[in-house]
Scaffold this active site. Structure first.
Site, PDB file in Angstrom:
ATOM      1  N   TYR A  81       0.885  -1.172   0.000  1.00  0.00           N
ATOM      2  CA  TYR A  81       0.000   0.000   0.000  1.00  0.00           C
ATOM      3  C   TYR A  81       0.914   1.211   0.000  1.00  0.00           C
ATOM      4  CZ  TYR A  81      -4.071   2.748   1.611  1.00  0.00           C
ATOM      5  OH  TYR A  81      -5.083   3.663   1.734  1.00  0.00           O
ATOM      6  N   ARG A 136      -6.590   9.940 -10.767  1.00  0.00           N
ATOM      7  CA  ARG A 136      -5.880  10.686  -9.704  1.00  0.00           C
ATOM      8  C   ARG A 136      -5.391   9.669  -8.701  1.00  0.00           C
ATOM      9  NH1 ARG A 136      -5.955  10.206  -4.737  1.00  0.00           N
ATOM     10  NH2 ARG A 136      -7.859  11.138  -3.974  1.00  0.00           N
ATOM     11  N   LYS A 154      -5.940  -1.982  -1.948  1.00  0.00           N
ATOM     12  CA  LYS A 154      -7.038  -1.688  -1.018  1.00  0.00           C
ATOM     13  C   LYS A 154      -7.776  -2.983  -0.672  1.00  0.00           C
ATOM     14  CE  LYS A 154      -7.090   3.037  -1.103  1.00  0.00           C
ATOM     15  NZ  LYS A 154      -7.243   4.001  -0.017  1.00  0.00           N
ATOM     16  N   GLU A 225     -12.578   4.749  -6.036  1.00  0.00           N
ATOM     17  CA  GLU A 225     -11.257   5.108  -5.525  1.00  0.00           C
ATOM     18  C   GLU A 225     -10.485   5.934  -6.535  1.00  0.00           C
ATOM     19  OE1 GLU A 225     -10.239   3.863  -2.357  1.00  0.00           O
ATOM     20  OE2 GLU A 225      -8.746   5.432  -2.661  1.00  0.00           O
ATOM     21  N   ASP A 226      -9.917   7.001  -6.081  1.00  0.00           N
ATOM     22  CA  ASP A 226      -8.957   7.784  -6.863  1.00  0.00           C
ATOM     23  C   ASP A 226      -9.463   8.198  -8.246  1.00  0.00           C
ATOM     24  OD1 ASP A 226      -7.483   7.529  -4.610  1.00  0.00           O
ATOM     25  OD2 ASP A 226      -5.750   6.584  -5.521  1.00  0.00           O
ATOM     26  N   ASP A 248     -14.250   6.328  -1.314  1.00  0.00           N
ATOM     27  CA  ASP A 248     -13.267   6.240  -0.230  1.00  0.00           C
ATOM     28  C   ASP A 248     -12.560   7.572   0.005  1.00  0.00           C
ATOM     29  OD1 ASP A 248     -11.574   4.955   1.627  1.00  0.00           O
ATOM     30  OD2 ASP A 248     -10.051   4.669   0.092  1.00  0.00           O
ATOM     31  N   ASP A 249     -12.241   8.285  -1.058  1.00  0.00           N
ATOM     32  CA  ASP A 249     -11.466   9.527  -0.905  1.00  0.00           C
ATOM     33  C   ASP A 249     -12.300  10.635  -0.286  1.00  0.00           C
ATOM     34  OD1 ASP A 249      -8.926   8.669  -2.215  1.00  0.00           O
ATOM     35  OD2 ASP A 249     -10.372   8.215  -3.779  1.00  0.00           O
ATOM     36  N   ALA A 292     -10.465  14.970  -1.205  1.00  0.00           N
ATOM     37  CA  ALA A 292     -10.042  14.538   0.120  1.00  0.00           C
ATOM     38  C   ALA A 292     -10.169  15.673   1.132  1.00  0.00           C
ATOM     39  CB  ALA A 292      -8.607  14.026   0.060  1.00  0.00           C
ATOM     40  N   ASN A 388      -0.434  11.724  -0.055  1.00  0.00           N
ATOM     41  CA  ASN A 388       0.309  10.486  -0.331  1.00  0.00           C
ATOM     42  C   ASN A 388       0.923  10.547  -1.721  1.00  0.00           C
ATOM     43  OD1 ASN A 388      -0.523   9.156   2.071  1.00  0.00           O
ATOM     44  ND2 ASN A 388      -2.540   8.866   1.162  1.00  0.00           N
ATOM     45  N   ASN A 432      -4.951   7.677   7.577  1.00  0.00           N
ATOM     46  CA  ASN A 432      -5.198   7.152   6.233  1.00  0.00           C
ATOM     47  C   ASN A 432      -6.536   6.426   6.232  1.00  0.00           C
ATOM     48  OD1 ASN A 432      -5.069   5.181   3.938  1.00  0.00           O
ATOM     49  ND2 ASN A 432      -3.120   6.229   3.635  1.00  0.00           N
TER      50      ASN A 432
HETATM   51  N1  LIG Z   1      -4.577  10.328   3.955  1.00  0.00           N
HETATM   52  C1  LIG Z   1      -5.600   9.876   3.288  1.00  0.00           C
HETATM   53  O1  LIG Z   1      -6.344   8.987   3.737  1.00  0.00           O
HETATM   54  C2  LIG Z   1      -5.892  10.416   1.950  1.00  0.00           C
HETATM   55  C3  LIG Z   1      -5.007  11.238   1.315  1.00  0.00           C
HETATM   56  N2  LIG Z   1      -5.308  11.722   0.085  1.00  0.00           N
HETATM   57  C4  LIG Z   1      -4.296  12.529  -0.555  1.00  0.00           C
HETATM   58  O2  LIG Z   1      -4.767  13.854  -0.670  1.00  0.00           O
HETATM   59  C5  LIG Z   1      -4.145  14.463  -1.767  1.00  0.00           C
HETATM   60  C6  LIG Z   1      -5.169  15.277  -2.544  1.00  0.00           C
HETATM   61  O3  LIG Z   1      -6.173  14.438  -3.071  1.00  0.00           O
HETATM   62  P1  LIG Z   1      -7.463  15.104  -3.803  1.00  0.00           P
HETATM   63  O4  LIG Z   1      -8.126  16.030  -2.874  1.00  0.00           O
HETATM   64  O5  LIG Z   1      -8.287  14.037  -4.359  1.00  0.00           O
HETATM   65  O6  LIG Z   1      -6.704  15.845  -4.976  1.00  0.00           O
HETATM   66  P2  LIG Z   1      -7.053  17.153  -5.779  1.00  0.00           P
HETATM   67  O7  LIG Z   1      -6.023  17.260  -6.838  1.00  0.00           O
HETATM   68  O8  LIG Z   1      -8.484  17.178  -6.154  1.00  0.00           O
HETATM   69  O9  LIG Z   1      -6.861  18.308  -4.697  1.00  0.00           O
HETATM   70  C7  LIG Z   1      -5.674  18.945  -4.457  1.00  0.00           C
HETATM   71  C8  LIG Z   1      -6.006  20.307  -3.881  1.00  0.00           C
HETATM   72  O10 LIG Z   1      -4.782  20.931  -3.530  1.00  0.00           O
HETATM   73  C9  LIG Z   1      -4.822  22.265  -3.984  1.00  0.00           C
HETATM   74  N3  LIG Z   1      -3.487  22.744  -4.259  1.00  0.00           N
HETATM   75  C10 LIG Z   1      -2.679  22.371  -5.268  1.00  0.00           C
HETATM   76  N4  LIG Z   1      -1.572  23.116  -5.237  1.00  0.00           N
HETATM   77  C11 LIG Z   1      -1.686  23.945  -4.184  1.00  0.00           C
HETATM   78  C12 LIG Z   1      -0.868  24.962  -3.637  1.00  0.00           C
HETATM   79  N5  LIG Z   1       0.304  25.255  -4.173  1.00  0.00           N
HETATM   80  N6  LIG Z   1      -1.297  25.631  -2.566  1.00  0.00           N
HETATM   81  C13 LIG Z   1      -2.481  25.330  -2.017  1.00  0.00           C
HETATM   82  N7  LIG Z   1      -3.297  24.380  -2.475  1.00  0.00           N
HETATM   83  C14 LIG Z   1      -2.896  23.695  -3.556  1.00  0.00           C
HETATM   84  C15 LIG Z   1      -5.650  22.228  -5.235  1.00  0.00           C
HETATM   85  O11 LIG Z   1      -6.161  23.512  -5.532  1.00  0.00           O
HETATM   86  C16 LIG Z   1      -6.729  21.246  -4.849  1.00  0.00           C
HETATM   87  O12 LIG Z   1      -7.752  21.901  -4.178  1.00  0.00           O
HETATM   88  C17 LIG Z   1      -3.449  13.346  -2.546  1.00  0.00           C
HETATM   89  O13 LIG Z   1      -2.056  13.359  -2.263  1.00  0.00           O
HETATM   90  C18 LIG Z   1      -4.029  12.103  -1.972  1.00  0.00           C
HETATM   91  O14 LIG Z   1      -3.113  11.019  -1.969  1.00  0.00           O
HETATM   92  C19 LIG Z   1      -6.481  11.435  -0.549  1.00  0.00           C
HETATM   93  C20 LIG Z   1      -7.393  10.615   0.039  1.00  0.00           C
HETATM   94  C21 LIG Z   1      -7.139  10.008   1.313  1.00  0.00           C
HETATM   95  C1  LIG Z   2      -5.234   6.998   0.821  1.00  0.00           C
HETATM   96  C2  LIG Z   2      -5.938   7.342  -0.401  1.00  0.00           C
HETATM   97  O1  LIG Z   2      -7.023   6.859  -0.662  1.00  0.00           O
HETATM   98  C3  LIG Z   2      -5.349   8.281  -1.310  1.00  0.00           C
HETATM   99  O2  LIG Z   2      -4.274   8.813  -1.030  1.00  0.00           O
HETATM  100  O3  LIG Z   2      -5.955   8.508  -2.363  1.00  0.00           O
HETATM  101 MG   LIG Z   3      -7.602   7.155  -2.617  1.00  0.00          MG
END
Ligand SMILES: NC(=O)C1=CN([C@@H]2O[C@H](COP(=O)(O)OP(=O)(O)OC[C@H]3O[C@@H](n4cnc5c(N)ncnc54)[C@H](O)[C@@H]3O)[C@@H](O)[C@H]2O)C=CC1
Ligand SMILES: CC(=O)C(=O)O
Ligand SMILES: [Mg+2]
Length: 537
Positions: A81, A136, A154, A225-226, A248-249, A292, A388, A432
């Protein structure tokens, strides 16, 4: 001639023989060594080889693979993972060896039903699928069909962490094209070499897919997912009341963040045992306003306490062209005419948040200045860099500890090692969604829920928050340790089932007559264990 980057000959050959002792199994290097290598996402050749080895072991001797995983969750999870799976996705077309999931292509439109019927396991046993369209993958962007290992990874966590039978799981990756130039020009890329489908074509495809899946596998729960943020929200809304589906996200991440934040607020209020920390005292700043960052926290009171920041700064109401999913948390007490700060440290100084959450994919966005500003404002600053994989984390754990002088309450999306600071060992949390989805899925499946309601997601978050043991609290943890995931999944499943019953979407009447202890026992006896190999779900 096309050549593959690595020599995998060493991995071909007879079934790897793995002797499973009754105690923990050691993998070739120590987990601590590996954790050091995961720092900054420097996934080494050695971790890649372990990923391939484990995938091969799963195919050839799944019982040994799952025994290894169940007994060594903390050590093996980072190999199957995040962070290693991110590397595996980027390189998937290079390292591909055997089919492990179902690809459904846009070219199958019109006959998707016949494609899904090809699934070789008993259709009546199918319970859970994780579907990605690869648009994504983690914070790595559009990887096209190279996203398949995310669905596989997953589902391995569903099997090991919740006890879903392996034959009840279907990893699915949709091939709707890719806008990734590297894939489009890579002769080894496994997917269609065409750009992504139009919105209309994709929606028709998704409608046909959901219909085909529910007809072929009547008891299937679908986990999206993603998907890129726009489509993540769109298809969740489109299907959530007509099929058993969750995202999930959006929902899993919302749940894990809510849970970790609740426990962090208990610590910040200096009462780790308080049942109801005063969340009204908190102000939360999200860096990142994607699926997210926005998902899951839709309480009215919460809206007042939340600020979101995207790549253009603080998200303010009335901004022309503001994406639909950003509107709910857009600030109404700020105007487009205000001169607002652009740098994160100035935004922190203006808003004075108690918690700073990163879902931005911007590596090192939480600089020394930002962490110091949070530490000046708060006795126990809550800082969650959740992006991530590791190399996109907004902040490294060791830096957060050093810069906050040990005051930080920390959780990251991908794992970081413990850190020694001034003679004390500090242990990070891993915020996570892997803590939520196995139990949420298990509960949904067991009570035959017709849909996944927000109340079920909220209940899963509360159950997770309440699962932290006294020992874990004494060590300053806000999430339970991962090796307890099967027990935690039982608690989350219990909370999910009760919420489904209250919402009137559960369809297993016999579970309503059980008290909580009886229901716990019922859930436990339904969990598959590799050792006995029996089919229970
Ligand atoms: N820890 C966890 O369980 C999870 C973590 N994630 C992680 O969250 C991250 C984002 O995922 P999503 O929201 O789906 O992606 P996304 O691409 O839709 O969102 C990214 C956001 O960051 C903003 N952004 C980009 N550059 C920026 C900057 N320089 N300054 C400020 N804001 C900025 C964008 O405007 C956008 O709103 C990924 O790395 C993903 O792996 C996602 C789901 C679960
Ligand atoms: C953890 C997860 O679902 C993500 O980073 O997209
Ligand atoms: Mg995800």
């Amino acid at each position: 001639m096309v050549t593959r980057d690595w020599n995998y000959d060493q991995l071909i050959g007879p079934t790897p023989s793995v002797v499973i002792p009754t105690t923990s199994v050691a993998i070739p290097t120590t987990a601590e060594d590996d954790m050091q290598k995961f720092r900054w996402g420097e996934s080494t050749e050695s971790t890649r080889v372990k990923f391939i080895y484990l995938s091969q072991l799963k195919l050839r001797d799944s019982n040994s693979f799952y025994t290894l995983l169940v007994r060594n969750m903390s050590e093996i999870t980072p190999l199957i993972y995040t962070p290693t799976v991110g590397e595996a996705c980027v390189e998937y077309s290079q390292i591909y060896r055997n089919p492990e999931g179902l690809f459904v292509s846009i070219l199958d439109k019109g006959s998707i039903s016949s494609v899904v019927r090809n699934w070789p396991k008993p259709h009546s046993q199918a319970r859970i699928t994780v579907i990605t369209d690869g648009s994504r993958i983690l914070g790595l962007g559009d990887l096209g069909v190279n996203g398949m290992p995310i669905s596989i990874g997953k589902l391995s966590l569903y099997i090991a962490g919740a006890g879903i039978h392996p034959d009840s799981t279907i990893p699915i990756c949709l091939d709707l094209g890719t806008n990734n130039e590297r894939n489009l020009s890579d002769p080894l890329y496994l997917g269609l070499k065409r750009r992504r489908s139009s919105e209309k074509e994709m929606t028709e495809f998704m409608q046909e897919l959901m219909e085909a899946l529910s007809t072929t596998f009547p008891r299937l729960l679908v986990q999206f997912e993603d998907f890129s943020t726009d489509n993540a929200f769109k298809y969740l809304e489109m299907f959530r009341h007509s099929y058993k589906v969750f995202n999930d996200d959006i929902q899993g991440t919302g749940g894990v963040v809510l849970s970790g934040f609740t426990n962090a607020a208990r610590i910040a209020s200096k009462d780790p045992n308080s049942t109801c920390p005063n969340l009204g005292d908190h102000k939360v700043l999200f860096l990142g306003a994607g699926s997210a960052g926005i998902g899951g926290l839709s309480e009215d009171e919460a809206r007042e306490r939340i600020w979101t920041v995207d790549s253009k700064g603080i998200v303010v109401h009335g901004k022309p062209g503001l994406a639909e999913h950003k509107k709910y948390f857009a600030r109404r007490d700020m105007s487009l005419n205000d001169v607002l700060p652009r740098s994160l440290v100035d935004i922190v100084r203006l808003i004075k948040p108690t918690a700073l959450l990163g879902l931005s994919t911007i590596r090192n966005a939480f600089t020394k200045e930002v962490v110091e500003a949070m530490s000046e404002l708060n006795e126990r600053p809550i800082i969650f860099p959740l992006s991530n994989p590791v190399h996109l984390s907004e902040c490294d754990y060791s830096d957060a500890v050093e810069w906050s002088k040990g005051k930080v309450v920390f959780a990251s999306g991908s794992p970081f090692p413990k850190y020694q600071y001034e003679g004390r060992t500090y242990e990070p949390g891993q915020g996570n969604n892997m803590y939520i989805f196995p139990g949420l899925g298990l509960g949904t499946i067991l009570c035959h829920a017709s849909e996944v309601t927000d109340s079920m997601v909220n209940a899963s978050a509360i159950s997770l928050a309440d699962s932290v043991s006294q020992d874990e609290k004494a060590d300053g943890l806000i999430y339970p340790r991962l090796h307890r995931i099967r027990d935690i999944s039982v608690e989350i499943a219990l909370g999910t089932i009760r919420a489904a019953q209250r919402a009137g979407v559960a369809n297993a009447p016999k579970l309503t007559t059980m008290d909580d202890d009886q229901l716990r026992d019922y859930i436990r006896c339904k969990q598959w264990l590799p050792a006995d190999g029996t089919s229970k779900l």
